[in-house]
Design an enzyme around this catalytic site. Structure first.
Site, PDB file in Angstrom:
ATOM      1  N   ARG A  99     -10.243  49.015  32.496  1.00 39.98           N
ATOM      2  CA  ARG A  99     -10.304  47.508  32.315  1.00 39.98           C
ATOM      3  C   ARG A  99     -10.282  47.304  30.592  1.00 39.98           C
ATOM      4  NH1 ARG A  99     -14.666  43.163  32.878  1.00 39.98           N
ATOM      5  NH2 ARG A  99     -13.217  41.235  33.273  1.00 39.98           N
ATOM      6  N   HIS A 139      -7.514  46.625  40.685  1.00 45.09           N
ATOM      7  CA  HIS A 139      -8.576  46.108  41.435  1.00 45.09           C
ATOM      8  C   HIS A 139      -8.832  46.957  42.719  1.00 45.09           C
ATOM      9  CE1 HIS A 139      -8.729  41.908  39.154  1.00 45.09           C
ATOM     10  NE2 HIS A 139      -9.292  43.048  38.444  1.00 45.09           N
TER      11      HIS A 139
HETATM   12  C1  HEM Z   1      -4.286  39.692  36.711  1.00 46.59           C
HETATM   13  C2  HEM Z   1      -5.285  39.198  35.933  1.00 46.59           C
HETATM   14  C3  HEM Z   1      -6.707  39.864  35.952  1.00 46.59           C
HETATM   15  C4  HEM Z   1      -7.808  39.196  36.219  1.00 46.59           C
HETATM   16  C5  HEM Z   1      -8.104  37.619  36.573  1.00 46.59           C
HETATM   17  C6  HEM Z   1      -9.011  40.179  36.227  1.00 46.59           C
HETATM   18  C7  HEM Z   1     -10.385  39.644  36.396  1.00 46.59           C
HETATM   19  C8  HEM Z   1     -11.405  40.415  36.604  1.00 46.59           C
HETATM   20  C9  HEM Z   1     -12.652  40.172  36.635  1.00 46.59           C
HETATM   21  C10 HEM Z   1     -13.223  38.740  36.890  1.00 46.59           C
HETATM   22  C11 HEM Z   1     -13.180  41.438  36.988  1.00 46.59           C
HETATM   23  C12 HEM Z   1     -14.813  41.514  37.243  1.00 46.59           C
HETATM   24  C13 HEM Z   1     -15.718  41.264  36.191  1.00 46.59           C
HETATM   25  C14 HEM Z   1     -17.336  41.558  36.253  1.00 46.59           C
HETATM   26  O1  HEM Z   1     -17.521  40.999  37.420  1.00 46.59           O
HETATM   27  O2  HEM Z   1     -17.808  41.391  35.352  1.00 46.59           O
HETATM   28  C15 HEM Z   1     -12.306  42.450  36.878  1.00 46.59           C
HETATM   29  C16 HEM Z   1     -12.855  43.898  37.083  1.00 46.59           C
HETATM   30  C17 HEM Z   1     -11.767  44.835  36.906  1.00 46.59           C
HETATM   31  N1  HEM Z   1     -10.522  44.708  36.386  1.00 46.59           N
HETATM   32 FE1  HEM Z   1      -9.388  43.159  36.211  1.00 46.59          FE
HETATM   33  N2  HEM Z   1      -8.662  41.372  36.103  1.00 46.59           N
HETATM   34  C18 HEM Z   1      -7.012  41.298  36.207  1.00 46.59           C
HETATM   35  C19 HEM Z   1      -6.276  42.300  35.802  1.00 46.59           C
HETATM   36  C20 HEM Z   1      -6.606  43.647  35.529  1.00 46.59           C
HETATM   37  C21 HEM Z   1      -5.612  44.490  35.228  1.00 46.59           C
HETATM   38  C22 HEM Z   1      -4.432  44.352  34.650  1.00 46.59           C
HETATM   39  C23 HEM Z   1      -6.460  45.497  35.220  1.00 46.59           C
HETATM   40  C24 HEM Z   1      -5.999  46.893  34.633  1.00 46.59           C
HETATM   41  C25 HEM Z   1      -4.995  47.753  34.718  1.00 46.59           C
HETATM   42  C26 HEM Z   1      -7.908  45.379  35.712  1.00 46.59           C
HETATM   43  C27 HEM Z   1      -8.835  46.386  36.040  1.00 46.59           C
HETATM   44  C28 HEM Z   1     -10.224  46.092  36.561  1.00 46.59           C
HETATM   45  C29 HEM Z   1     -10.910  46.906  36.992  1.00 46.59           C
HETATM   46  C30 HEM Z   1     -10.764  48.351  37.069  1.00 46.59           C
HETATM   47  C31 HEM Z   1     -12.252  46.187  37.125  1.00 46.59           C
HETATM   48  C32 HEM Z   1     -13.441  46.574  37.784  1.00 46.59           C
HETATM   49  C33 HEM Z   1     -14.346  47.110  36.373  1.00 46.59           C
HETATM   50  C34 HEM Z   1     -15.715  47.614  36.599  1.00 46.59           C
HETATM   51  O3  HEM Z   1     -16.066  48.156  37.605  1.00 46.59           O
HETATM   52  O4  HEM Z   1     -16.178  47.629  35.396  1.00 46.59           O
HETATM   53  N3  HEM Z   1      -7.871  44.203  35.905  1.00 46.59           N
HETATM   54  N4  HEM Z   1     -11.054  41.973  36.515  1.00 46.59           N
END
Ligand code: HEM
Ligand SMILES: *[C@@H]1O[C@H](CO)[C@@H](O)[C@H](O)[C@H]1NC(C)=O
Ligand SMILES: *[C@@H]1O[C@H](CO)[C@@H](O)[C@H](O)[C@H]1NC(C)=O
Ligand SMILES: *[C@@H]1O[C@H](CO)[C@@H](O)[C@H](O)[C@H]1NC(C)=O
Ligand SMILES: *[C@@H]1O[C@H](CO)[C@@H](O)[C@H](O)[C@H]1NC(C)=O
Length: 340
Positions: A70, A201
């Site tokens: 992320r 995700h």
């Molecule tokens: C398409 C648009 C995207 C949105 C709106 C989005 C939004 C989010 C949000 C809101 C969270 C949770 C944050 C929290 O609760 O603190 C999250 C977690 C995460 N996102 Fe996304 N995301 C997107 C795209 C991506 C992309 C492109 C990647 C990587 C290639 C990604 C990888 C992750 C991962 C692995 C987590 C979990 C992180 C953790 O556990 O620390 N996301 N994302």
């Protein structure tokens, strides 16, 4: 069978070839394309050094692999993959991206990036950029979680600025499909990239505050989001009560929380996407014939998903690469511009 002298000769020839290659490739002061073999001569063990640090961190933090990929996403979408996200604030000079709403209280894993940087500085000082550490850590994290491998392109320099406003404008979990497409197109990523990269995700955690709107008051209707499966809504309502703590953590993919697989898309097929931005890819009226068929394809074939994900990670890693040595540097400390 080779004679010992002929095997000695071929060894010497290989060494000579390697030396010549190193002389040719050993990064002159000119802007270059990203390359898989960028550090082969200057820091040949870079990949394994980062991998060792990640495996160690994972022993006390199963979430770290998800958190690190992320960081790469949030870095690359804001003025390109230049390590800008990693800079700490300096009053009047650096308005840290870490404080922007998408990152504040949410982006994590910075101490592990520091540990990887320290290990790399010990082995090959001044060689591996912080932006490249995020790219390497992403691939290693996906691989170690059961996902695809790919050849990470390298050679990014670290920038000397941060962009708080850019970070505030990252894709939002509340965005509709139109906004998501627009934000991806702005960095020259298409709908396949959008759907494939959202597949990240499939692991990691997410806070309750990002789903309470969908559970209790969707778009101000005082009703739940109708595209949210009733059983999943009941489950999430238990974990995320209306007036409960917004920072309680949930699995983004409750079926296999820490495994990189295609289950994210299987979840979308049955209306069990966690974020509005997830379910939009399948359920938005404008998704039909556009992103929904891509979701369907990845739900049918993990091989298709893995192949697209690998390519889309390379595409994301290529967003405005900073390779001009008059504009970037190899930071000694990922949190600070050199000499500051
Ligand atoms: C398409 C648009 C995207 C949105 C709106 C989005 C939004 C989010 C949000 C809101 C969270 C949770 C944050 C929290 O609760 O603190 C999250 C977690 C995460 N996102 Fe996304 N995301 C997107 C795209 C991506 C992309 C492109 C990647 C990587 C290639 C990604 C990888 C992750 C991962 C692995 C987590 C979990 C992180 C953790 O556990 O620390 N996301 N994302
Ligand atoms: C980040 O969040 C903390 C705690 O919620 C808050 O005190 C701080 O002001 C926020 N930082 C920025 C830059 O908004
Ligand atoms: C998507 O969101 C934008 C910004 O909130 C809004 O202007 C637009 O009307 C929405 N589009 C659809 C199809 O809901
Ligand atoms: C529901 O959302 C609307 C619009 O965002 C807001 O005005 C209203 O106060 C919310 N209702 C409750 C009970 O929180
Ligand atoms: C939750 O907070 C709202 C106001 O935001 C209040 O009307 C409601 O009674 C509270 N519900 C519970 C279960 O405490």
């Amino acid at each position: 069978m080779m004679t010992s002298s002929s095997s000695f000769r071929s060894l010497m020839a290989a060494a000579l070839v390697a030396t010549v290659l190193c002389l040719q490739l050993g990064g002159g002061a000119v802007a270059q394309q990203l390359r898989e073999d960028y550090y082969d001569c200057t820091c040949p063990d870079a990949y394994n050094i980062v991998k060792r640090v990640l495996i160690e961190a994972h022993k006390s933090d199963v979430r770290i692999y998800a958190s690190l990929i992320r960081l790469h996403f949030h870095d690359c979408f804001v003025q390109g993959c230049d390590g800008s996200l990693l800079l700490d604030g300096v009053p009047g000079v650096i308005n840290s991206e870490k404080g922007a709403p998408p990152n504040n209280g949410s982006a994590r894993g910075f101490p592990v990036v520091d540990a990887a940087k320290a290990a790399l500085e010990a082995a090959c000082p001044g060689i591996v950029s912080c932006a490249d550490i995020l790219a390497l850590a992403s691939e290693i994290s996906v691989d170690l979680s059961g996902g695809p491998k790919w050849g990470v392109l390298l050679g990014r320099l670290d920038g000397k600025t941060a962009d708080f406003n850019g970070a505030s404008n990252l894709p939002s979990p509340f965005d509709n499909l139109t906004m998501l497409e627009r934000k991806f197109k702005a960095v020259r990523l298409d709908n396949v990239d959008l759907v494939a990269l959202s597949g990240a995700h499939t692991f990691g955690r997410v806070q309750c505050r990002l789903v309470t709107g969908r559970l209790y008051n969707f778009s101000g209707t005082n009703r739940p989001d109708p595209t949210l499966d009733a059983g999943y809504r009941a489950f999430l309502s238990q974990r995320c009560p209306r007036n409960g703590s917004g920072s309680v953590l949930n699995d983004l993919d409750p079926t296999t929380p820490d495994t990189f697989d295609k289950n994210y898309y299987d979840n979308l097929e049955v209306n069990r996407g966690f974020l509005n931005s997830d379910q939009e890819l399948k359920s938005a009226p404008q998704a039909q014939g556009v992103t929904a068929p891509i979701v369907d394809r990845f739900a049918r074939s993990q091989d298709d998903f893995f192949a697209s994900f690998a390519q889309s990670m390379i595409n994301m890693g290529n967003i405005m690469p900073l390779t001009d040595p008059t504009k970037g540097e190899i930071r000694k400390n990922c949190r600070k511009v050199n000499g500051s």
